[in-house]
Design a protein around this motif. Structure first.
Motif, PDB file in Angstrom:
ATOM      1  N   ALA A 297      63.024  64.662 -27.055  1.00  0.00           N
ATOM      2  CA  ALA A 297      64.119  64.922 -26.115  1.00  0.00           C
ATOM      3  C   ALA A 297      64.810  66.249 -26.434  1.00  0.00           C
ATOM      4  N   LEU A 298      65.025  66.526 -27.706  1.00  0.00           N
ATOM      5  CA  LEU A 298      65.634  67.793 -28.111  1.00  0.00           C
ATOM      6  C   LEU A 298      64.763  68.971 -27.694  1.00  0.00           C
ATOM      7  N   PHE A 299      63.455  68.819 -27.889  1.00  0.00           N
ATOM      8  CA  PHE A 299      62.541  69.918 -27.571  1.00  0.00           C
ATOM      9  C   PHE A 299      62.422  70.123 -26.064  1.00  0.00           C
ATOM     10  N   MET A 300      62.409  69.032 -25.316  1.00  0.00           N
ATOM     11  CA  MET A 300      62.338  69.140 -23.856  1.00  0.00           C
ATOM     12  C   MET A 300      63.550  69.906 -23.323  1.00  0.00           C
ATOM     13  N   GLU A 301      64.701  69.616 -23.892  1.00  0.00           N
ATOM     14  CA  GLU A 301      65.920  70.315 -23.471  1.00  0.00           C
ATOM     15  C   GLU A 301      65.811  71.809 -23.762  1.00  0.00           C
ATOM     16  N   SER A 302      65.196  72.135 -24.880  1.00  0.00           N
ATOM     17  CA  SER A 302      65.032  73.536 -25.242  1.00  0.00           C
ATOM     18  C   SER A 302      64.012  74.238 -24.343  1.00  0.00           C
TER      19      SER A 302
ATOM     20  N   ASN B 284      63.261  73.500 -21.216  1.00  0.00           N
ATOM     21  CA  ASN B 284      63.766  73.677 -19.853  1.00  0.00           C
ATOM     22  C   ASN B 284      65.165  73.057 -19.762  1.00  0.00           C
ATOM     23  N   PRO B 285      66.189  73.835 -20.101  1.00  0.00           N
ATOM     24  CA  PRO B 285      67.560  73.288 -20.186  1.00  0.00           C
ATOM     25  C   PRO B 285      68.147  72.836 -18.854  1.00  0.00           C
ATOM     26  N   HIS B 286      67.435  73.059 -17.739  1.00  0.00           N
ATOM     27  CA  HIS B 286      67.940  72.650 -16.425  1.00  0.00           C
ATOM     28  C   HIS B 286      67.016  71.636 -15.758  1.00  0.00           C
ATOM     29  N   PHE B 287      66.101  71.075 -16.507  1.00  0.00           N
ATOM     30  CA  PHE B 287      65.085  70.204 -15.916  1.00  0.00           C
ATOM     31  C   PHE B 287      65.715  68.920 -15.371  1.00  0.00           C
ATOM     32  N   GLN B 288      65.346  68.575 -14.167  1.00  0.00           N
ATOM     33  CA  GLN B 288      65.771  67.320 -13.561  1.00  0.00           C
ATOM     34  C   GLN B 288      64.534  66.573 -13.072  1.00  0.00           C
ATOM     35  N   SER B 289      64.386  65.348 -13.506  1.00  0.00           N
ATOM     36  CA  SER B 289      63.195  64.579 -13.174  1.00  0.00           C
ATOM     37  C   SER B 289      63.054  64.362 -11.668  1.00  0.00           C
ATOM     38  N   LYS B 290      61.809  64.399 -11.237  1.00  0.00           N
ATOM     39  CA  LYS B 290      61.511  64.097  -9.834  1.00  0.00           C
ATOM     40  C   LYS B 290      61.237  62.609  -9.654  1.00  0.00           C
TER      41      LYS B 290
ATOM     42  N   GLN C 212      72.234  67.321 -20.352  1.00  0.00           N
ATOM     43  CA  GLN C 212      72.287  67.615 -18.916  1.00  0.00           C
ATOM     44  C   GLN C 212      70.934  67.504 -18.212  1.00  0.00           C
ATOM     45  N   ILE C 213      69.889  67.148 -18.929  1.00  0.00           N
ATOM     46  CA  ILE C 213      68.575  67.083 -18.290  1.00  0.00           C
ATOM     47  C   ILE C 213      68.080  65.641 -18.201  1.00  0.00           C
ATOM     48  N   SER C 214      67.126  65.431 -17.303  1.00  0.00           N
ATOM     49  CA  SER C 214      66.469  64.135 -17.188  1.00  0.00           C
ATOM     50  C   SER C 214      64.972  64.383 -17.015  1.00  0.00           C
ATOM     51  N   PHE C 215      64.138  63.523 -17.587  1.00  0.00           N
ATOM     52  CA  PHE C 215      62.698  63.738 -17.530  1.00  0.00           C
ATOM     53  C   PHE C 215      61.967  62.446 -17.872  1.00  0.00           C
ATOM     54  N   THR C 216      60.695  62.388 -17.514  1.00  0.00           N
ATOM     55  CA  THR C 216      59.846  61.265 -17.896  1.00  0.00           C
ATOM     56  C   THR C 216      58.891  61.725 -18.986  1.00  0.00           C
ATOM     57  N   LEU C 217      58.253  60.765 -19.610  1.00  0.00           N
ATOM     58  CA  LEU C 217      57.279  61.096 -20.651  1.00  0.00           C
ATOM     59  C   LEU C 217      56.149  61.957 -20.071  1.00  0.00           C
ATOM     60  N   HIS C 218      55.684  61.604 -18.870  1.00  0.00           N
ATOM     61  CA  HIS C 218      54.634  62.398 -18.224  1.00  0.00           C
ATOM     62  C   HIS C 218      55.088  63.840 -18.018  1.00  0.00           C
ATOM     63  N   GLU C 219      56.343  64.011 -17.623  1.00  0.00           N
ATOM     64  CA  GLU C 219      56.849  65.361 -17.363  1.00  0.00           C
ATOM     65  C   GLU C 219      56.961  66.167 -18.648  1.00  0.00           C
ATOM     66  N   TYR C 220      57.335  65.506 -19.744  1.00  0.00           N
ATOM     67  CA  TYR C 220      57.360  66.198 -21.040  1.00  0.00           C
ATOM     68  C   TYR C 220      55.963  66.663 -21.421  1.00  0.00           C
TER      69      TYR C 220
END
Length: 261
Positions: free
Chosen positions: A170-175, A177-183, A203-211
């Motif tokens: 989660a920390l790395f995903m934020e780094s 793409n700090p504006h990522f919002q899951s579809k 501030q971001i949301s994502f799925t495992l697939h998106e990561y």
């Protein structure tokens, strides 16, 4: 406050991993830096006792890194870490010729300024190691992901396998793409826990697939995410695998990530 039990042990990513590989029957070697002190000598003796080749540097100014670990009744822990000589590793001490002798390099946590060596380390390993399979595996520490992820992002194209736990992911995903919002808001699928939900990190949301898709874009061939007693998720270029954790009686979680890797 009365302490009922006190135990000293050798630890740390490089030595934990080397012992794990050696006990699995691999010819393992390890590189680390110590102070010129009794603790440093004990680490070297412990590695030799496990039949591990030791490449190490010695700091004249800093003592050997030491941690104080407080276990809890829930098998979790609080760790007070003094990194000491670990934070003084230099590029000159990590000779390119180290990689000529081995089939794979496994890089654990590189804290503070030492983390900036990662792009050069992974590049040299890819260049020097002669095999057609996995050459470079990286298991970064939480401090790397909290302090400065730029070196890790720069190194992605030279990493074959990247291993993180769910919190580090989660920390790395934020780094990344700090504006990522899951579809996939409202996602509910039939599958293991991490695949069933949208994950939130500040501030971001994502799925495992998106990561997995994001880091594949960076060049990672195999991405691994562990999730404690839930199990492990592994993404390859064509498949996503899951395996539940094996049932065990938990004694202590310190070093579990190293042993897994």
């Amino acid at each position: 406050i009365t302490v009922n039990h006190l135990r000293y042990a050798i630890g740390g990513g490089a030595t934990n991993s080397a012992v794990s590989f050696a006990r699995l029957g691999c010819h393992a070697a390890t590189f680390f830096k110590t102070g010129n002190d009794t603790a440093g000598k004990k680490i070297i003796d412990a590695m030799h006792a496990e039949h591990i080749t030791v490449h190490h540097a010695v700091s004249k100014d800093l003592p050997t890194g030491t941690s104080f670990i407080l276990p809890s009744p829930h098998h979790d822990r609080i760790i007070f870490t003094y990194r000491g000589a670990n934070n003084a590793i230099t590029q000159q001490e990590l000779s390119d010729h180290l990689f000529d002798q081995y089939e794979c390099v496994y890089i654990t946590s590189l804290s503070e300024q030492v983390g900036t060596l990662l792009p050069n380390l992974t590049h040299n390993a890819q260049k020097k190691i002669v095999n057609n399979g996995i050459k470079v595996v990286v298991n970064p520490g939480t401090s790397q992901l909290q302090q400065n992820t730029k070196p890790l992002k720069q190194a992605l194209t030279n990493i074959d396998v990247l291993i993180m736990n769910a919190e580090e992911m989660a920390l790395f995903m934020e780094s990344l793409n700090p504006h990522f919002q899951s579809k996939k808001i409202g996602l509910v699928i039939d599958g293991p826990p991490l695949m069933q939900k949208v994950l939130i990190q500040n501030q971001i949301s994502f799925t495992l697939h998106e990561y997995f898709h994001e880091i594949a874009q960076g060049g990672i061939k195999y991405a691994v995410v562990t999730n404690g007693k839930d199990g492990v998720y592994v993404a390859t270029p064509n498949h996503l695998y899951y395996h539940p954790s094996l049932p065990v009686i938990a004694i202590n979680a310190v070093g579990a990530g190293d042993a897994f890797g």
